[in-house]
Design a protein around this motif. Structure first.
Motif, PDB file in Angstrom:
ATOM      1  N   VAL A 142      22.555   6.532  11.316  1.00  0.00           N
ATOM      2  CA  VAL A 142      21.810   7.342  10.349  1.00  0.00           C
ATOM      3  C   VAL A 142      20.877   6.431   9.559  1.00  0.00           C
ATOM      4  O   VAL A 142      21.328   5.484   8.913  1.00  0.00           O
ATOM      5  CB  VAL A 142      22.750   8.084   9.384  1.00  0.00           C
ATOM      6  N   ALA A 143      19.592   6.720   9.629  1.00  0.00           N
ATOM      7  CA  ALA A 143      18.590   5.991   8.849  1.00  0.00           C
ATOM      8  C   ALA A 143      18.026   6.934   7.793  1.00  0.00           C
ATOM      9  O   ALA A 143      17.858   8.130   8.043  1.00  0.00           O
ATOM     10  CB  ALA A 143      17.466   5.483   9.756  1.00  0.00           C
ATOM     11  N   ALA A 144      17.745   6.411   6.620  1.00  0.00           N
ATOM     12  CA  ALA A 144      17.243   7.245   5.528  1.00  0.00           C
ATOM     13  C   ALA A 144      16.046   6.586   4.860  1.00  0.00           C
ATOM     14  O   ALA A 144      16.013   5.368   4.684  1.00  0.00           O
ATOM     15  CB  ALA A 144      18.346   7.496   4.503  1.00  0.00           C
ATOM     16  N   VAL A 145      15.071   7.413   4.503  1.00  0.00           N
ATOM     17  CA  VAL A 145      13.844   6.940   3.861  1.00  0.00           C
ATOM     18  C   VAL A 145      13.422   7.980   2.829  1.00  0.00           C
ATOM     19  O   VAL A 145      13.604   9.185   3.035  1.00  0.00           O
ATOM     20  CB  VAL A 145      12.707   6.732   4.889  1.00  0.00           C
ATOM     21  N   SER A 146      12.844   7.527   1.719  1.00  0.00           N
ATOM     22  CA  SER A 146      12.375   8.451   0.687  1.00  0.00           C
ATOM     23  C   SER A 146      10.907   8.232   0.367  1.00  0.00           C
ATOM     24  O   SER A 146      10.344   7.165   0.644  1.00  0.00           O
ATOM     25  CB  SER A 146      13.210   8.303  -0.592  1.00  0.00           C
ATOM     26  N   VAL A 147      10.304   9.264  -0.216  1.00  0.00           N
ATOM     27  CA  VAL A 147       8.904   9.240  -0.625  1.00  0.00           C
ATOM     28  C   VAL A 147       8.820   9.794  -2.037  1.00  0.00           C
ATOM     29  O   VAL A 147       9.521  10.753  -2.378  1.00  0.00           O
ATOM     30  CB  VAL A 147       8.037  10.092   0.331  1.00  0.00           C
ATOM     31  N   SER A 148       7.974   9.198  -2.868  1.00  0.00           N
ATOM     32  CA  SER A 148       7.716   9.715  -4.211  1.00  0.00           C
ATOM     33  C   SER A 148       6.309  10.278  -4.294  1.00  0.00           C
ATOM     34  O   SER A 148       5.381   9.758  -3.651  1.00  0.00           O
ATOM     35  CB  SER A 148       7.874   8.610  -5.260  1.00  0.00           C
ATOM     36  N   CYS A 149       6.169  11.345  -5.065  1.00  0.00           N
ATOM     37  CA  CYS A 149       4.859  11.938  -5.308  1.00  0.00           C
ATOM     38  C   CYS A 149       4.375  11.449  -6.673  1.00  0.00           C
ATOM     39  O   CYS A 149       4.991  11.728  -7.695  1.00  0.00           O
ATOM     40  CB  CYS A 149       4.964  13.459  -5.288  1.00  0.00           C
ATOM     41  N   LEU A 150       3.276  10.702  -6.658  1.00  0.00           N
ATOM     42  CA  LEU A 150       2.666  10.185  -7.881  1.00  0.00           C
ATOM     43  C   LEU A 150       1.255  10.755  -7.979  1.00  0.00           C
ATOM     44  O   LEU A 150       0.334  10.269  -7.315  1.00  0.00           O
ATOM     45  CB  LEU A 150       2.634   8.653  -7.866  1.00  0.00           C
ATOM     46  N   GLY A 151       1.100  11.803  -8.768  1.00  0.00           N
ATOM     47  CA  GLY A 151      -0.192  12.477  -8.840  1.00  0.00           C
ATOM     48  C   GLY A 151      -0.528  13.104  -7.506  1.00  0.00           C
ATOM     49  O   GLY A 151       0.257  13.885  -6.957  1.00  0.00           O
ATOM     50  N   LYS A 152      -1.672  12.733  -6.943  1.00  0.00           N
ATOM     51  CA  LYS A 152      -2.073  13.249  -5.636  1.00  0.00           C
ATOM     52  C   LYS A 152      -1.645  12.332  -4.498  1.00  0.00           C
ATOM     53  O   LYS A 152      -1.954  12.583  -3.337  1.00  0.00           O
ATOM     54  CB  LYS A 152      -3.591  13.427  -5.595  1.00  0.00           C
ATOM     55  N   ASN A 153      -0.926  11.281  -4.826  1.00  0.00           N
ATOM     56  CA  ASN A 153      -0.578  10.274  -3.821  1.00  0.00           C
ATOM     57  C   ASN A 153       0.902  10.327  -3.459  1.00  0.00           C
ATOM     58  O   ASN A 153       1.755  10.626  -4.292  1.00  0.00           O
ATOM     59  CB  ASN A 153      -0.921   8.878  -4.350  1.00  0.00           C
ATOM     60  N   LEU A 154       1.195  10.008  -2.204  1.00  0.00           N
ATOM     61  CA  LEU A 154       2.553   9.866  -1.723  1.00  0.00           C
ATOM     62  C   LEU A 154       2.822   8.394  -1.459  1.00  0.00           C
ATOM     63  O   LEU A 154       2.052   7.742  -0.752  1.00  0.00           O
ATOM     64  CB  LEU A 154       2.760  10.667  -0.435  1.00  0.00           C
ATOM     65  N   VAL A 155       3.895   7.872  -2.029  1.00  0.00           N
ATOM     66  CA  VAL A 155       4.251   6.473  -1.799  1.00  0.00           C
ATOM     67  C   VAL A 155       5.632   6.431  -1.155  1.00  0.00           C
ATOM     68  O   VAL A 155       6.576   7.078  -1.617  1.00  0.00           O
ATOM     69  CB  VAL A 155       4.223   5.643  -3.100  1.00  0.00           C
ATOM     70  N   ILE A 156       5.747   5.687  -0.080  1.00  0.00           N
ATOM     71  CA  ILE A 156       7.001   5.617   0.653  1.00  0.00           C
ATOM     72  C   ILE A 156       7.855   4.466   0.123  1.00  0.00           C
ATOM     73  O   ILE A 156       7.338   3.481  -0.405  1.00  0.00           O
ATOM     74  CB  ILE A 156       6.723   5.442   2.167  1.00  0.00           C
ATOM     75  N   ASP A 157       9.167   4.628   0.230  1.00  0.00           N
ATOM     76  CA  ASP A 157      10.111   3.593  -0.176  1.00  0.00           C
ATOM     77  C   ASP A 157       9.814   3.116  -1.602  1.00  0.00           C
ATOM     78  O   ASP A 157       9.570   1.931  -1.843  1.00  0.00           O
ATOM     79  CB  ASP A 157      10.032   2.427   0.820  1.00  0.00           C
ATOM     80  N   PRO A 158       9.831   4.034  -2.584  1.00  0.00           N
ATOM     81  CA  PRO A 158       9.430   3.683  -3.952  1.00  0.00           C
ATOM     82  C   PRO A 158      10.396   2.716  -4.635  1.00  0.00           C
ATOM     83  O   PRO A 158      11.599   2.724  -4.367  1.00  0.00           O
ATOM     84  CB  PRO A 158       9.421   5.033  -4.680  1.00  0.00           C
ATOM     85  N   ILE A 159       9.844   1.887  -5.525  1.00  0.00           N
ATOM     86  CA  ILE A 159      10.662   1.007  -6.347  1.00  0.00           C
ATOM     87  C   ILE A 159      11.008   1.734  -7.641  1.00  0.00           C
ATOM     88  O   ILE A 159      10.510   2.835  -7.907  1.00  0.00           O
ATOM     89  CB  ILE A 159       9.949  -0.329  -6.626  1.00  0.00           C
ATOM     90  N   HIS A 198       0.847  -1.184   0.000  1.00  0.00           N
ATOM     91  CA  HIS A 198       0.000   0.000   0.000  1.00  0.00           C
ATOM     92  C   HIS A 198       0.893   1.249   0.000  1.00  0.00           C
ATOM     93  O   HIS A 198       2.119   1.159   0.140  1.00  0.00           O
ATOM     94  CB  HIS A 198      -0.937  -0.003   1.216  1.00  0.00           C
ATOM     95  N   PHE A 199       0.292   2.423  -0.154  1.00  0.00           N
ATOM     96  CA  PHE A 199       1.054   3.663  -0.287  1.00  0.00           C
ATOM     97  C   PHE A 199       2.100   3.852   0.816  1.00  0.00           C
ATOM     98  O   PHE A 199       3.230   4.239   0.553  1.00  0.00           O
ATOM     99  CB  PHE A 199       0.111   4.866  -0.269  1.00  0.00           C
ATOM    100  N   HIS A 200       1.699   3.602   2.057  1.00  0.00           N
ATOM    101  CA  HIS A 200       2.559   3.919   3.199  1.00  0.00           C
ATOM    102  C   HIS A 200       3.214   2.684   3.790  1.00  0.00           C
ATOM    103  O   HIS A 200       3.526   2.660   4.983  1.00  0.00           O
ATOM    104  CB  HIS A 200       1.747   4.662   4.272  1.00  0.00           C
TER     105      HIS A 200
END
Length: 258
Positions: free
Chosen positions: A174-191, A41-43
Motif C-alpha cells: 500500500v502506497a499513500a500520497v497526499s495533495v494540498s490545495c493552496l489557492g488555485k494551486n495543487l501541491v503534492i506531498d505537502p510539508i 515545484h508544485f508537483h
C-alpha cells in the motif's frame, strides 16, 4: 538496529507528460514558476528514504524518511488473540499511531493519534489477506519521530513495508500520497508549513499493482477539475512510490551495524 535496505533516497514525483509523451497542460497557471519553501515545484515529491528490518525485537519493521518527516513502524504477530475475543476465522489487525513528545514544537503526543490509528487500519486492512492467519492478531505500531508534513501517507507506506517484512501475506503493498490545495494551486506531498495554510487536502492510499484504492480522504471544498487533477497526481505518484517500496524489499541486507 539490524541491517539496512533501500539506503539511497529515491524520487517518485508524478509524470507531467501524457501516455503519448506530450506535456500535460496545467489546469492552474497562476504563479506557475513559484518555488516552495523547500525548493520543490508544485508537483515534485520529496525523496523517499526507506529501510526495513530496523527493529530486531519485532516480527517486521520499517523506517521511512520523507524530507523532515521520519517514521518507524514495528509489526508483531500473528499471535494468539485474547481469550476474551470471540472466535474468528479471519485474522485481526490492530493499529496504533503515536508521536514522540519532540516530534514537533507545537504538537503533543496525544494529538490526532486516535484518528490516525483508525485511518491507518482502514488503509491497510483491504490489502492484507486476513484469512491467512485465522484466530490470531497482527499488531502494527507506528511512531512518528519527527513531523514534517504529510505524516499519514508516510505512516501508511512505511507500515505496509513493515507488514511485508514481517511476512504477512498481502494482495499488494500500500502506497499513500497526499495533495494540498493552496489557492488555485495543487501541491503534492505537502510539508507542515503548507498544510497550515491549505484550503483543502486530498489523500489516496492504494495498491499500485492492482490499481485499487484502499482509502480516499478529502477535506475542504473541491471543484471537479481540481479533484480530478489531484487524483491523477496521487495515483501516478503512488505507482512510482510502489516501485521504490518493492525495490527496498528486494535489496539484500547489508552487514549488521555494530
Amino acid at each position: 538496529m539490524a541491517g539496512k535496505r533501500g539506503a539511497t533516497p529515491a524520487t517518485y514525483s508524478p509524470s507531467l507528460t501524457t501516455a503519448k509523451g506530450k506535456k500535460k497542460p496545467p489546469i492552474f497557471t497562476d504563479d506557475a514558476n513559484w518555488v516552495r519553501s523547500d525548493g520543490r515545484h508544485f508537483h515534485q515529491c520529496r525523496p523517499a528514504f526507506l529501510r526495513i528490518a530496523t527493529v530486531n525485537s519485532a516480527s517486521g519493521s520499517a523506517y521511512a524518511e520523507f524530507g523532515n518527516t521520519k517514521v518507524i513502524v514495528s509489526v508483531f504477530g500473528p499471535r494468539e488473540s485474547k481469550k476474551a475475543m470471540m472466535y474468528s476465522d479471519v485474522g485481526r489487525l490492530n493499529c496504533n499511531v503515536s508521536y514522540t513528545t519532540f516530534a514537533t514544537p507545537s504538537r503533543g503526543q496525544g494529538s490526532d493519534n486516535k484518528d490516525f490509528s483508525s485511518m491507518l487500519h482502514k488503509a491497510l486492512e483491504g490489502a492484507i489477506i486476513l484469512e491467512s492467519f485465522p484466530k490470531t492478531t497482527v499488531d502494527v505500531f507506528a511512531l512518528v519521530l519527527e513531523s514534517g508534513g504529510s505524516d499519514l501517507p508516510v505512516i501508511i507506506s512505511c507500515a505496509s513495508l513493515a507488514l511485508a517484512d514481517a511476512g504477512i501475506m498481502l494482495y499488494d503493498l500500500v502506497a499513500a500520497v497526499s495533495v494540498s490545495c493552496l489557492g488555485k494551486n495543487l501541491v503534492i506531498d505537502p510539508i507542515s508549513e503548507e498544510e497550515v495554510y491549505q484550503e483543502g487536502s486530498f489523500m489516496i492510499s492504494c495498491m499500485p499493482s492492482r490499481n485499487e484504492v484502499t482509502q480516499l480522504t478529502v477535506t475542504g471544498e473541491w471543484s471537479t477539475p481540481k479533484i480530478s487533477e489531484a487524483m491523477d497526481l496521487c495515483l501516478d505518484a503512488c505507482s512510482k512510490l510502489g516501485n521504490i517500496m518493492r525495490s527496498c524489499l528486494k535489496e539484500p541486507l547489508s552487514a549488521p551495524e555494530e
